[in-house]
Scaffold this motif. Structure first.
Motif, PDB file in Angstrom:
ATOM      1  N   ARG A 170       0.839  -1.212   0.000  1.00 10.41           N
ATOM      2  CA  ARG A 170       0.000   0.000   0.000  1.00 10.41           C
ATOM      3  C   ARG A 170       0.866   1.252   0.000  1.00 10.41           C
ATOM      4  O   ARG A 170       0.627   2.189  -0.768  1.00 10.41           O
ATOM      5  N   LEU A 171       1.887   1.278   0.846  1.00 14.25           N
ATOM      6  CA  LEU A 171       2.750   2.458   0.927  1.00 14.25           C
ATOM      7  C   LEU A 171       3.520   2.670  -0.370  1.00 14.25           C
ATOM      8  O   LEU A 171       3.708   3.806  -0.813  1.00 14.25           O
ATOM      9  N   ALA A 172       3.965   1.577  -0.994  1.00 18.97           N
ATOM     10  CA  ALA A 172       4.676   1.696  -2.262  1.00 18.97           C
ATOM     11  C   ALA A 172       3.773   2.326  -3.310  1.00 18.97           C
ATOM     12  O   ALA A 172       4.190   3.209  -4.074  1.00 18.97           O
ATOM     13  N   GLY A 173       2.509   1.899  -3.340  1.00 21.97           N
ATOM     14  CA  GLY A 173       1.558   2.485  -4.281  1.00 21.97           C
ATOM     15  C   GLY A 173       1.317   3.951  -4.003  1.00 21.97           C
ATOM     16  O   GLY A 173       1.222   4.771  -4.928  1.00 21.97           O
ATOM     17  N   GLU A 174       1.226   4.299  -2.728  1.00 23.79           N
ATOM     18  CA  GLU A 174       0.967   5.691  -2.354  1.00 23.79           C
ATOM     19  C   GLU A 174       2.128   6.604  -2.741  1.00 23.79           C
ATOM     20  O   GLU A 174       1.920   7.788  -2.997  1.00 23.79           O
ATOM     21  N   PHE A 175       3.349   6.066  -2.807  1.00 20.39           N
ATOM     22  CA  PHE A 175       4.491   6.856  -3.274  1.00 20.39           C
ATOM     23  C   PHE A 175       4.257   7.294  -4.720  1.00 20.39           C
ATOM     24  O   PHE A 175       4.486   8.457  -5.081  1.00 20.39           O
ATOM     25  N   HIS A 176       3.802   6.381  -5.545  1.00 17.21           N
ATOM     26  CA  HIS A 176       3.572   6.688  -6.957  1.00 17.21           C
ATOM     27  C   HIS A 176       2.400   7.665  -7.125  1.00 17.21           C
ATOM     28  O   HIS A 176       2.426   8.531  -7.997  1.00 17.21           O
ATOM     29  N   ILE A 177       1.383   7.515  -6.283  1.00 14.28           N
ATOM     30  CA  ILE A 177       0.259   8.442  -6.332  1.00 14.28           C
ATOM     31  C   ILE A 177       0.720   9.845  -5.922  1.00 14.28           C
ATOM     32  O   ILE A 177       0.319  10.844  -6.527  1.00 14.28           O
TER      33      ILE A 177
END
Length: 229
Positions: free
Chosen positions: A128-135
């Motif tokens: 989830r955190l990895a995805g939020e970095f890209h967002i």
């Protein structure tokens, strides 16, 4: 009254989305409106609105006369999602190398620090955190339309990873995130895009999206059963 309803819908939507991305709610799991409503203390109408939003984001599907379920993307659909994600994120990189808010680097580095706190500890949370970095990268472009599309494909990729991925290497993700930040800081779009392509390629590889041919053992075992009859 309407404002309160919208606030509740947003809250239920965000909680369900987080539960899906963190793999608490698994692909294919049914989401009964009454059960969800009881757990969150809201009406079925609120839940229905939240589920519609999740369906629009590709995280939920509705089946006729059966209700809502966590989506189960096919491997072909997953490949298409990753192809679109690569195109969008390369554009994000190009824009950030031209313009990024003064606070952008601080926000990105703060997020990476939060990723480092869960390295090797919690796979679903690190995904989830990895995805939020890209967002966050997309949001920093200041292009709301681009950010919205990136957010949707990143969330769908997180769902895909929960369905198909062998593992999640949070160490690689964090290291490459830091490299992307440095390349953007240097204004080196080509380098940042190269890192991003490698990064997303590694994510797709872990999802094992390429069709694997059946082994001769699995093929012949079906026919071999006839000998035992």
């Amino acid at each position: 009254m309407t404002e309160n309803k919208n606030t509740l819908t947003n809250a239920v939507h965000d909680l369900l989305r987080r539960a899906i991305i963190e793999q608490a709610l698994k692909p294919g799991m049914r989401l009964p409106e009454d059960t969800v409503g009881e757990q969150f203390g809201v009406s079925r109408t609120i839940v229905r609105h939240a589920l519609v939003r999740l369906e629009n984001e590709g995280l939920v599907i509705t089946r006729r006369n059966r209700g809502a379920f966590v989506a189960e993307p096919s491997k072909e659909e997953a490949q298409h999602v990753f192809e679109v994600r690569r195109c969008l994120e390369n554009e994000v990189i190009r824009l950030l190398c031209k313009r990024i808010p003064e606070t952008g680097y601080d926000r990105l580095e703060a997020h990476v620090r939060s990723e480092e706190t869960v390295k090797g500890k919690d796979g679903p949370v690190s995904i989830r955190l990895a995805g939020e970095f890209h967002i966050l990268l997309a949001e920093l472009t200041g292009n709301d339309v681009l950010a919205r599309y990136v957010s949707e494909v990143v969330l769908r990729c997180s769902l895909i990873m929960s369905l198909y991925a062998r593992n999640h290497s949070s160490d690689c993700a964090v290291d490459e995130h830091l490299q992307i930040i440095e390349a953007i800081r240097d204004g080196d779009a080509a380098r940042a895009i190269e890192i991003m392509d490698h990064h997303l390629g590694a994510v797709a590889d872990r999802a094992e999206l390429s069709q694997q041919p059946d082994s001769i053992q699995s093929i012949l075992s079906h026919y071999g059963k006839e000998l035992s009859q």
